[in-house]
Design a protein around this motif. Sequence first.
Motif, PDB file in Angstrom:
ATOM      1  N   GLY A   1       4.850   6.011  -3.936  1.00  0.00           N
ATOM      2  CA  GLY A   1       6.170   6.643  -3.930  1.00  0.00           C
ATOM      3  C   GLY A   1       7.014   6.140  -2.776  1.00  0.00           C
ATOM      4  O   GLY A   1       7.086   4.930  -2.530  1.00  0.00           O
ATOM      5  N   ALA A   2       7.626   7.095  -2.060  1.00  0.00           N
ATOM      6  CA  ALA A   2       8.491   6.710  -0.943  1.00  0.00           C
ATOM      7  C   ALA A   2       7.715   5.960   0.130  1.00  0.00           C
ATOM      8  O   ALA A   2       8.269   5.145   0.858  1.00  0.00           O
ATOM      9  CB  ALA A   2       9.146   7.951  -0.338  1.00  0.00           C
ATOM     10  N   ALA A   3       6.426   6.230   0.233  1.00  0.00           N
ATOM     11  CA  ALA A   3       5.629   5.648   1.313  1.00  0.00           C
ATOM     12  C   ALA A   3       5.107   4.255   0.983  1.00  0.00           C
ATOM     13  O   ALA A   3       4.400   3.656   1.783  1.00  0.00           O
ATOM     14  CB  ALA A   3       4.470   6.573   1.669  1.00  0.00           C
ATOM     15  N   MET A   4       5.438   3.731  -0.190  1.00  0.00           N
ATOM     16  CA  MET A   4       4.957   2.386  -0.521  1.00  0.00           C
ATOM     17  C   MET A   4       5.662   1.340   0.338  1.00  0.00           C
ATOM     18  O   MET A   4       6.859   1.387   0.552  1.00  0.00           O
ATOM     19  CB  MET A   4       5.204   2.059  -1.992  1.00  0.00           C
ATOM     20  CG  MET A   4       4.584   0.701  -2.361  1.00  0.00           C
ATOM     21  SD  MET A   4       5.034   0.137  -4.006  1.00  0.00           S
ATOM     22  CE  MET A   4       4.123   1.298  -5.008  1.00  0.00           C
ATOM     23  N   ARG A   5       4.885   0.414   0.885  1.00  0.00           N
ATOM     24  CA  ARG A   5       5.485  -0.677   1.651  1.00  0.00           C
ATOM     25  C   ARG A   5       4.549  -1.884   1.671  1.00  0.00           C
ATOM     26  O   ARG A   5       3.385  -1.773   1.297  1.00  0.00           O
ATOM     27  CB  ARG A   5       5.802  -0.216   3.074  1.00  0.00           C
ATOM     28  CG  ARG A   5       4.602   0.032   3.939  1.00  0.00           C
ATOM     29  CD  ARG A   5       4.861   1.144   4.949  1.00  0.00           C
ATOM     30  NE  ARG A   5       4.424   2.412   4.422  1.00  0.00           N
ATOM     31  CZ  ARG A   5       4.011   3.436   5.192  1.00  0.00           C
ATOM     32  NH1 ARG A   5       4.050   3.357   6.501  1.00  0.00           N
ATOM     33  NH2 ARG A   5       3.583   4.551   4.655  1.00  0.00           N
TER      34      ARG A   5
ATOM     35  N   TYR B   1       0.856  -1.184   0.000  1.00  0.00           N
ATOM     36  CA  TYR B   1       0.000   0.000   0.000  1.00  0.00           C
ATOM     37  C   TYR B   1       0.890   1.231   0.000  1.00  0.00           C
ATOM     38  O   TYR B   1       2.102   1.133   0.188  1.00  0.00           O
ATOM     39  CB  TYR B   1      -0.941  -0.001   1.215  1.00  0.00           C
ATOM     40  CG  TYR B   1      -0.241   0.118   2.553  1.00  0.00           C
ATOM     41  CD1 TYR B   1       0.389  -0.983   3.123  1.00  0.00           C
ATOM     42  CD2 TYR B   1      -0.197   1.320   3.249  1.00  0.00           C
ATOM     43  CE1 TYR B   1       1.044  -0.882   4.345  1.00  0.00           C
ATOM     44  CE2 TYR B   1       0.453   1.427   4.474  1.00  0.00           C
ATOM     45  CZ  TYR B   1       1.061   0.334   5.014  1.00  0.00           C
ATOM     46  OH  TYR B   1       1.705   0.437   6.214  1.00  0.00           O
TER      47      TYR B   1
END
Lengths: 553, 553
Positions: free
Chosen positions: B407-411, B404
């Motif tokens: 960008g950088a926050a995808m994990r 989910y």
Amino acid sequence: MAKQQPAEQRTWDKRRQAKRERLTGAGRYVDGKVVKHDSLVRVLETVIRPGDKVALEGDNQKQADFLSRSLAQCDPGTLHDLHMLIGSVSRSEHLDLFEEGIASKLDLAYAGPQSVRIAQLVGDGTVSIGAIHTYVELYARMVVDLLPDVALLCASAADEDGNLYTGANTEDTPTIAEAAAFHDGIVLVQADQIVGADDLPRVDVPGDWVDLVVEADRPFYIEPLFTRDPQGITELQILQAMLALRGIYERHQVVSLNHGVGFSTAAIELILPTYGEKLGLKGRICRNWTLNPHPTLIPAVESGWVETVHSFGGESGMNEYVAARPDVYFDGRDGSLRSNRVLCQLAGQYAIDMFVGSTLQMDGEGNSSTVTEGRLSGFGGAPNMGHDPHGRRHSTPAWLDLHYGEGAAMRGRKLVVQIVETFQSSGTPTFVESLDAIEVAKNSGMPLPPVMIYGDDISHVVTEEGVAYLYKADSLEDRKAALAAIAGVTPLGRGADPKELERLRRDGLVALPADLKVDTALANRSLLAARSIGDLVAWSGGLYEPPAKFRNW
Amino acid sequence: MAKQQPAEQRTWDKRRQAKRERLTGAGRYVDGKVVKHDSLVRVLETVIRPGDKVALEGDNQKQADFLSRSLAQCDPGTLHDLHMLIGSVSRSEHLDLFEEGIASKLDLAYAGPQSVRIAQLVGDGTVSIGAIHTYVELYARMVVDLLPDVALLCASAADEDGNLYTGANTEDTPTIAEAAAFHDGIVLVQADQIVGADDLPRVDVPGDWVDLVVEADRPFYIEPLFTRDPQGITELQILQAMLALRGIYERHQVVSLNHGVGFSTAAIELILPTYGEKLGLKGRICRNWTLNPHPTLIPAVESGWVETVHSFGGESGMNEYVAARPDVYFDGRDGSLRSNRVLCQLAGQYAIDMFVGSTLQMDGEGNSSTVTEGRLSGFGGAPNMGHDPHGRRHSTPAWLDLHYGEGAAMRGRKLVVQIVETFQSSGTPTFVESLDAIEVAKNSGMPLPPVMIYGDDISHVVTEEGVAYLYKADSLEDRKAALAAIAGVTPLGRGADPKELERLRRDGLVALPADLKVDTALANRSLLAARSIGDLVAWSGGLYEPPAKFRNW
């Protein structure tokens, strides 16, 4: 029985058999459990096999450097394609192993001093990275899917039976030893000295778990990672410390906490006995710490602020001081510190109110990383500390103060604080449009960008401009606006709308120094309880013995 | 130095002095470290002081019951107002301590068999609850703000020097011992037998950490908590197992996992060698486990499904089997299991793809609790396992499959699965309007309702009706609708809109058996690789020795 069948004709003790064979092979270089000093390279070539998973102790501070230097001398014709599991890749020979063809794959947690070279070696295909973990995440995998065939560890002393004394730097040794020893891996330990049976000051790891010990050619390498010279603390950092103390520590009544390593947190430690005392906060906040023995905490300890400090590892020069303060630190019956990274991380995750760290880069959403262009530095322990553990169930006032959710779903939240200056000392802005980590991930074929702490895991950000209360942001837009409001004259900050700032202050999403009744005129070095390493030595009554590089008298 | 001042005239070793005094006082009842058997009550009255924090080992399985029974015999005039730290409150004498006035405050993690009585004692003010924790959370606080003055622990054997052998049930002993031993607490251990120095099969805790040992009047109490008789598995549970296997295990390619204890998960373990084999999943899923030695996993182990199992604790009757399968289980050089709750919890948190548990009650938002009216049962380890650890940084296919963020926050995300039947065997609906936990919290003055797992921490729920993919729900409304769609004929399920069901299936938020190509006709007991305890014994080649209460032949 649905499908009666005889137990398969299968061997169930392959690892045990392999271990026995290897140790038998090494027999001629060994006296009991003690490896003959000059035979270490041959022993390594005998007990390790090509393709093995090898856990090499590189902790945050201490390094099994006699073992790593010796491993790098092995014949790549004999030993090759090793899969190295190294917590902290801190020594040049860690990477020599790959250049020489002894190792090919690497799982790690941190690579401080080697972060530039490792990025190059990944780029040219010499090192294949499994993943960048946190320390405890890497150890967790050692009992699941990264099982060490051999563990190369580090102790202050060993006896002939393999009992280990780790002194103040226990760190990760028992955990890695346990993972290997209880799944038929071989445990080989370098010790600064080998003593007679039962002549150790205390036992940190039972000899039962250890197969081989070798006396190191010199004491293991140790890095004074947690020493910050108060002389390096700027007035900007003192201002940040004041803002944090009033806007976060005092406001939320933070009793238990962890500080990352940095000058801003050192400044906070050093204004507790001055500014904190004046605010009447002594005994009300900052009582229980999970922290290595930071020299900059000495004045707070001596002034009676600190009830307890449990530590991940030791710190050079602090051993005598720690030994003289057993009510505060966790000491063994020999009088020296017992540290333990896994236990302290557990405490940092489930038992404290707040984590305070800092970073090199933060994007507009609050995502931060220490992986920047050309540097692959890893995370260490920050992500473990830097998130709200959803498995926590006990309450404290600080934790409840950040409550969210309704009805059955209501719960508290851990304070996760980042303190950053809007610009790095190099003049580059800390706040950036996009983290370098995104580009690094693309270039290195990582499935995800190596982000240290995610914006939605952060509760507060402090800059010299003010405090952003991100936990109060109901939307990504509000989070971004609150961050921009304290981003100063960085491109991100210059884009902020001044009218928006008033709304954010009114709604409590942002506080400026005036809102917190912080007198910026006080933000100078006279507020520091110690202004030099020499001051810290004096506070300690001469017990703190700073490493040579911090002595300038 | 800002504020030069002499080091305060303060005592820094109060705990050490107190420990020395207490041990000196006990000297006449002690031979070296060995307590004379009939002097235990006097020793307890001497080394413990009123108001002390006393950690009493009550683990998930093993109990220091000689010590708890002896403590309950102490004179309340001498020993009173103790603050007990007990992981698992499982013995009647744990609560007798409170009724007799010896103890007044309790911090705990779990209270299975005592959950009704404890609720009554809290209600009438006899027991004051500090907090209900998870196991590891309670241990974490033992190095932060719940420091044990005395630890009362449990081992299979001790030698005269205090070295401990815990056999298969190491569980929590090293962790509690470490917290006490390294902060000048007293460590007193009951052992089933005391042997000569160095005569232990292996050392699990160094004698260095132990002050006193006493031979128990009988072997420590142990509960076969993880044994599920296959005879008790219903066809409904087999159907659930099939749905879970196809809809979750296979779909997300789950390689590493933990199962809670329950008949539904036992059913999954038992259909791996049958249904799982037919689906061609062997070697592709369920390879690495964090799990106590469940007897119902024996057929999967024997069929070659299982690479490794790391365990929190042991399980009665499984010792010989585990000892004969060292490539799979974590055994010591003596051949017996080494378990370790903290290390296994760490693995369960950071190193596995999935947790699967079950519950007694779930509300419409997916919040669940085992604390129901009149029962204060606690959480054990479920909340640690049952959430997505935001501190994880390595990727696996299953974890990435639930990604989910942008960008950088995808994990990625850990799979947190609850398997529940829509009705309990008593006929009461599992899905309820409001958790009893809310009322319990009000009546007991708890700051928050004691919720075991929060709805927003759950990724999937399985009932006999189908699978709800809660991780795909973008809103609370969607989460509630997906749950209602599989809530059957409970009040919650009857309120579901049939048209809504079609949308949810189309969007992948809900899957019915047909959507998963699960042939419900196959859901009968012939699908179980073992249908009785006797079958499990046969699968094990006679190595599994079930406790008497599970033998019916």
